[in-house]
Write a protein that holds these residues in place. Structure first.
Motif, PDB file in Angstrom:
ATOM      1  N   VAL A  13       0.714  -0.960   0.161  1.00  0.00           N
ATOM      2  CA  VAL A  13      -0.253  -0.055   0.335  1.00  0.00           C
ATOM      3  C   VAL A  13       0.755   0.834  -0.441  1.00  0.00           C
ATOM      4  N   ARG A  14       0.946   2.090  -1.367  1.00  0.00           N
ATOM      5  CA  ARG A  14       1.358   3.545  -1.188  1.00  0.00           C
ATOM      6  C   ARG A  14       0.313   4.283  -0.966  1.00  0.00           C
ATOM      7  N   SER A  15      -0.166   5.419  -0.384  1.00  0.00           N
ATOM      8  CA  SER A  15      -0.895   6.638  -0.884  1.00  0.00           C
ATOM      9  C   SER A  15      -0.794   8.022  -1.503  1.00  0.00           C
ATOM     10  N   ARG A  16      -1.454   8.241  -1.715  1.00  0.00           N
ATOM     11  CA  ARG A  16      -1.624   9.735  -2.100  1.00  0.00           C
ATOM     12  C   ARG A  16      -1.902  10.698  -0.954  1.00  0.00           C
ATOM     13  N   ARG A  17      -0.902  11.896  -1.869  1.00  0.00           N
ATOM     14  CA  ARG A  17      -0.921  12.594  -0.436  1.00  0.00           C
ATOM     15  C   ARG A  17      -2.470  13.069  -0.743  1.00  0.00           C
ATOM     16  N   GLN A  18      -3.272  13.711   0.943  1.00  0.00           N
ATOM     17  CA  GLN A  18      -4.515  14.508   0.119  1.00  0.00           C
ATOM     18  C   GLN A  18      -4.557  15.759  -0.122  1.00  0.00           C
ATOM     19  N   GLU A  19      -3.488  16.670  -0.468  1.00  0.00           N
ATOM     20  CA  GLU A  19      -3.150  17.549  -0.708  1.00  0.00           C
ATOM     21  C   GLU A  19      -3.218  17.750  -2.582  1.00  0.00           C
ATOM     22  N   ASP A  20      -2.624  16.624  -2.948  1.00  0.00           N
ATOM     23  CA  ASP A  20      -2.537  16.337  -4.295  1.00  0.00           C
ATOM     24  C   ASP A  20      -4.106  16.120  -4.651  1.00  0.00           C
ATOM     25  N   ILE A  21      -4.067  14.743  -3.873  1.00  0.00           N
ATOM     26  CA  ILE A  21      -5.498  14.074  -4.155  1.00  0.00           C
ATOM     27  C   ILE A  21      -6.911  15.656  -4.611  1.00  0.00           C
ATOM     28  N   LEU A  22      -6.631  16.477  -3.653  1.00  0.00           N
ATOM     29  CA  LEU A  22      -7.799  17.952  -4.030  1.00  0.00           C
ATOM     30  C   LEU A  22      -7.944  17.762  -4.748  1.00  0.00           C
ATOM     31  N   GLU A  23      -6.462  19.093  -5.539  1.00  0.00           N
ATOM     32  CA  GLU A  23      -5.982  19.868  -5.984  1.00  0.00           C
ATOM     33  C   GLU A  23      -6.280  19.357  -7.700  1.00  0.00           C
ATOM     34  N   GLU A  24      -6.044  17.954  -7.765  1.00  0.00           N
ATOM     35  CA  GLU A  24      -6.562  17.761  -8.781  1.00  0.00           C
ATOM     36  C   GLU A  24      -8.419  17.323  -9.275  1.00  0.00           C
ATOM     37  N   VAL A  25      -8.905  17.241  -7.725  1.00  0.00           N
ATOM     38  CA  VAL A  25     -10.110  17.378  -7.983  1.00  0.00           C
ATOM     39  C   VAL A  25     -10.521  18.560  -7.955  1.00  0.00           C
ATOM     40  N   ARG A  26      -9.949  20.294  -7.782  1.00  0.00           N
ATOM     41  CA  ARG A  26     -10.152  21.090  -8.278  1.00  0.00           C
ATOM     42  C   ARG A  26      -9.813  21.530  -9.674  1.00  0.00           C
ATOM     43  N   GLY A  27      -9.044  20.940  -9.864  1.00  0.00           N
ATOM     44  CA  GLY A  27      -9.053  21.143 -11.679  1.00  0.00           C
ATOM     45  C   GLY A  27      -9.578  20.796 -12.200  1.00  0.00           C
ATOM     46  N   LEU A  28     -10.037  18.711 -11.890  1.00  0.00           N
ATOM     47  CA  LEU A  28     -11.451  18.281 -13.170  1.00  0.00           C
ATOM     48  C   LEU A  28     -12.511  19.135 -12.988  1.00  0.00           C
ATOM     49  N   VAL A  29     -13.277  19.451 -11.585  1.00  0.00           N
ATOM     50  CA  VAL A  29     -14.429  20.096 -11.037  1.00  0.00           C
ATOM     51  C   VAL A  29     -13.760  21.816 -12.348  1.00  0.00           C
ATOM     52  N   HIS A  51      -6.979  -1.055  -4.100  1.00  0.00           N
ATOM     53  CA  HIS A  51      -7.355  -1.169  -2.231  1.00  0.00           C
ATOM     54  C   HIS A  51      -7.561   0.022  -1.327  1.00  0.00           C
ATOM     55  N   ILE A  52      -8.805   0.663  -1.613  1.00  0.00           N
ATOM     56  CA  ILE A  52      -8.898   2.179  -1.452  1.00  0.00           C
ATOM     57  C   ILE A  52      -9.451   1.803  -0.077  1.00  0.00           C
ATOM     58  N   SER A  53      -9.258   0.888   0.894  1.00  0.00           N
ATOM     59  CA  SER A  53     -10.023   0.799   1.601  1.00  0.00           C
ATOM     60  C   SER A  53      -8.835   1.287   3.081  1.00  0.00           C
ATOM     61  N   SER A  54      -7.481   0.795   2.371  1.00  0.00           N
ATOM     62  CA  SER A  54      -6.334   0.569   2.780  1.00  0.00           C
ATOM     63  C   SER A  54      -5.524   1.936   2.560  1.00  0.00           C
ATOM     64  N   TYR A  55      -6.556   3.363   2.197  1.00  0.00           N
ATOM     65  CA  TYR A  55      -6.236   4.293   2.052  1.00  0.00           C
ATOM     66  C   TYR A  55      -5.297   5.495   3.408  1.00  0.00           C
ATOM     67  N   GLY A  56      -4.135   5.640   3.121  1.00  0.00           N
ATOM     68  CA  GLY A  56      -3.717   6.318   4.392  1.00  0.00           C
ATOM     69  C   GLY A  56      -3.099   5.845   5.548  1.00  0.00           C
ATOM     70  N   ILE A  57      -3.028   4.217   5.283  1.00  0.00           N
ATOM     71  CA  ILE A  57      -2.135   3.339   6.860  1.00  0.00           C
ATOM     72  C   ILE A  57      -0.716   3.584   6.869  1.00  0.00           C
ATOM     73  N   ASP A  58       0.031   3.988   5.594  1.00  0.00           N
ATOM     74  CA  ASP A  58       0.975   4.210   5.173  1.00  0.00           C
ATOM     75  C   ASP A  58       1.731   5.351   5.897  1.00  0.00           C
ATOM     76  N   PHE A  59       0.585   6.240   6.343  1.00  0.00           N
ATOM     77  CA  PHE A  59       1.006   7.974   7.257  1.00  0.00           C
ATOM     78  C   PHE A  59       1.494   7.399   8.744  1.00  0.00           C
ATOM     79  N   GLY A  60       1.923   7.967   8.565  1.00  0.00           N
ATOM     80  CA  GLY A  60       2.666   8.953   9.913  1.00  0.00           C
ATOM     81  C   GLY A  60       1.752   9.290  10.677  1.00  0.00           C
ATOM     82  N   GLU A  61       2.037   9.892  12.152  1.00  0.00           N
ATOM     83  CA  GLU A  61       0.821   9.857  13.440  1.00  0.00           C
ATOM     84  C   GLU A  61       0.355  11.778  12.269  1.00  0.00           C
ATOM     85  N   GLY A  62       1.537  12.386  11.765  1.00  0.00           N
ATOM     86  CA  GLY A  62       1.590  13.871  11.152  1.00  0.00           C
ATOM     87  C   GLY A  62       0.122  13.732   9.925  1.00  0.00           C
ATOM     88  N   GLY A  63       0.283  12.902   9.110  1.00  0.00           N
ATOM     89  CA  GLY A  63      -0.400  12.486   8.877  1.00  0.00           C
ATOM     90  C   GLY A  63       0.643  12.636   7.169  1.00  0.00           C
TER      91      GLY A  63
END
Length: 478
Positions: free
Chosen positions: A181-197, A210-222
């Motif tokens: 599992v390797r998760s994408r940074r939330q800010e990068d996702i949000l920026e892509e969503v905003r651009g597509l909208v 396996h999107i249910s695993s999203y973020g398990i590879d993030f540290g405590e600070g996200g």
């Protein structure tokens, strides 16, 4: 300007990555043509989820070579990752690119073409390039960022939020093809969503391996905690012990809540979910989001606990059913869909009967039915009591008949009601013209515009309320 033909196989993640490659190539000045045309370069985005997918990948690569014997034929993706020996030995393939190098496809191509041109100038096609495959596999230690500005669809956009899987189901080769599992940074996702909208898209679909695993590879600070995520040959590694938290505090739910705040976005859909993520706290948080579509794909695979255990699935049928009932409690008549595998090693007639009974009880809107496909290197490949193909075919046919009946029952609930649909295309049916779209629970609906066909252009990518008739149920909704 060199021409490039693209062909995609497999899942929605592959489709997203194909769009990234298309966009990257266009920005570099390549001309995109249809795959059945003569092209300078053919790129096949391969799949390895089943033996049939492997075979189809090879067929399309060989088809490309037949279309133009002088073309550069490029294999990318999962078949490359899991079948290196076969790829290297295949004379149809010039260049093989791994999953984590897809975003660099234009640079990889330019480097290859430069070497080939130099060789041609020296003594014809260089023998080091003749009859051998140049590999560029890359690594899978961390999420490699790529961003879409536009997709082939005009109303909804697929957003890749993570890659890899830690589950290691006993039948599945995908962890070996995609890594952990390797998760994408939330800010990068949000920026892509905003651009597509901003580009006009009204609906986004969150997808991943396996999107249910999203973020398990993030540290405590996200932030990403990538050390030791995946290194070396995955076949030699022990099963990942760190699993997602299913206590209502998942990073996925948090991400959906943040995306929900995007101005101009009307709908959010979720890709395939792990049933264990459907806890009361998580479901109530999701149900509080009006933009979230009540359309949930909960992967089941078997309705028999003994079979689930052999599959190395991490839940029981009882736990799964509680998740389905919780969705139906928190959402009004949600569309719940699933995957089912028939003919898994050791599946007896009694075990199959348990699956059939469970599916009748659960009442799905849609079921994707698959015959078990033996994958070399997986635990299931070595299991005894492999089920004969004729038995798999019979069981598959039984479940497909059930699927058609249950799906029709779900869709017929719309008859005599109005459906709110996001309109996507026009179609001629029975001499009349319709705008076709999908409801929030992904049922097709049709708006009759026979008397005003000129309105089609202004209606596409808008939401309309449509009365559903009995006639249209069979003609459109199936």
């Amino acid at each position: 300007m060199k021409s490039v033909a693209l062909y995609n196989l497999g899942c929605k993640v592959n489709s997203y990555e194909m769009e990234v490659m298309r966009q990257t190539l266009q920005e570099k000045g390549y001309r995109i043509v249809a795959f059945d045309e003569r092209a300078d370069i053919y790129i096949v985005n391969t799949c390895t989820v089943t033996n049939i997918a492997d075979r189809k990948s090879r067929q399309m690569l060989h088809r490309a070579r037949q279309l133009n014997s002088d073309a550069v034929v490029v294999a990318v993706g999962c078949y490359v990752q899991t079948g290196l020996e076969a790829v290297e030995a295949d004379p149809a393939i010039d260049l093989a690119v791994g999953n984590n190098r897809k975003k660099d496809i234009a640079d990889i191509l330019e480097e290859y073409l430069e070497k080939r041109q130099e060789a041609d100038g020296a003594c014809g096609r260089d023998k080091t390039l003749q009859g051998s495959t140049i590999l560029d596999i890359g690594h899978t230690y961390e999420y490699e960022e790529a961003r879409l500005k536009r997709t082939a669809e005009h109303t909804r956009a697929y957003i890749k939020i993570q890659d890899g899987c830690n589950q290691f189901c006993s039948y599945c080769a995908i962890p070996y093809a995609r890594g952990r599992v390797r998760s994408r940074r939330q800010e990068d996702i949000l920026e892509e969503v905003r651009g597509l909208v901003d580009a006009g898209y009204r609906e986004v679909v969150l997808t991943g391996i396996h999107i249910s695993s999203y973020g398990i590879d993030f540290g405590e600070g996200g932030q990403e905690a990538q050390e030791g995520a995946w290194a070396g040959d995955g076949r030699k590694r022990e099963e990942e012990k760190r699993q997602p938290r299913y206590d209502g505090h998942s990073r996925l739910v948090e991400l959906v809540e943040r995306i929900h705040g995007t101005d101009g976005l009307e709908r959010i859909r979720l890709g395939s979910l792990e049933p264990r993520i459907v806890t009361r706290q998580a479901t109530e948080r999701l149900a509080a989001l009006p933009k979230l579509c009540p359309h949930f794909h909960l992967s089941l695979q078997s309705g028999c606990d003994a079979t689930l255990k052999r599959m190395n699935r991490h839940y029981t049928t009882g736990e799964y059913y509680k998740s389905v009932e919780l969705l139906r409690e928190c959402f009004h008549e949600p569309a719940v869909t699933t995957d089912v595998i028939v003919g898994f090693p050791g599946e007896t007639e009694a075990e199959f009967a348990q699956t059939r009974e469970f599916l009748e009880k659960a009442r799905f809107y849609e079921m994707h039915v698959f015959k078990y496909s033996r994958r070399a290197g997986t635990a299931a490949d070595a299991m005894p009591d492999q089920v004969p193909e004729p038995v798999k075919a019979r069981r598959s046919a039984e479940l497909i008949a059930m699927r058609e009946r249950q799906s029709k029952e779900f869709r017929r609930r719309y008859i005599g009601k109005e459906a709110e649909a996001l309109l996507e295309e026009t179609r001629e049916i029975g001499g009349r013209t319709y705008c076709i779209g999908h409801t929030r629970d992904y049922v097709k609906a049709a708006l009759d515009i026979t008397d005003r066909p000129q309105a089609a252009a202004s209606l596409i990518n808008t939401v309309a309320r449509i009365p559903v008739s009995d006639f249209l149920t069979d003609e459109i909704l199936m």
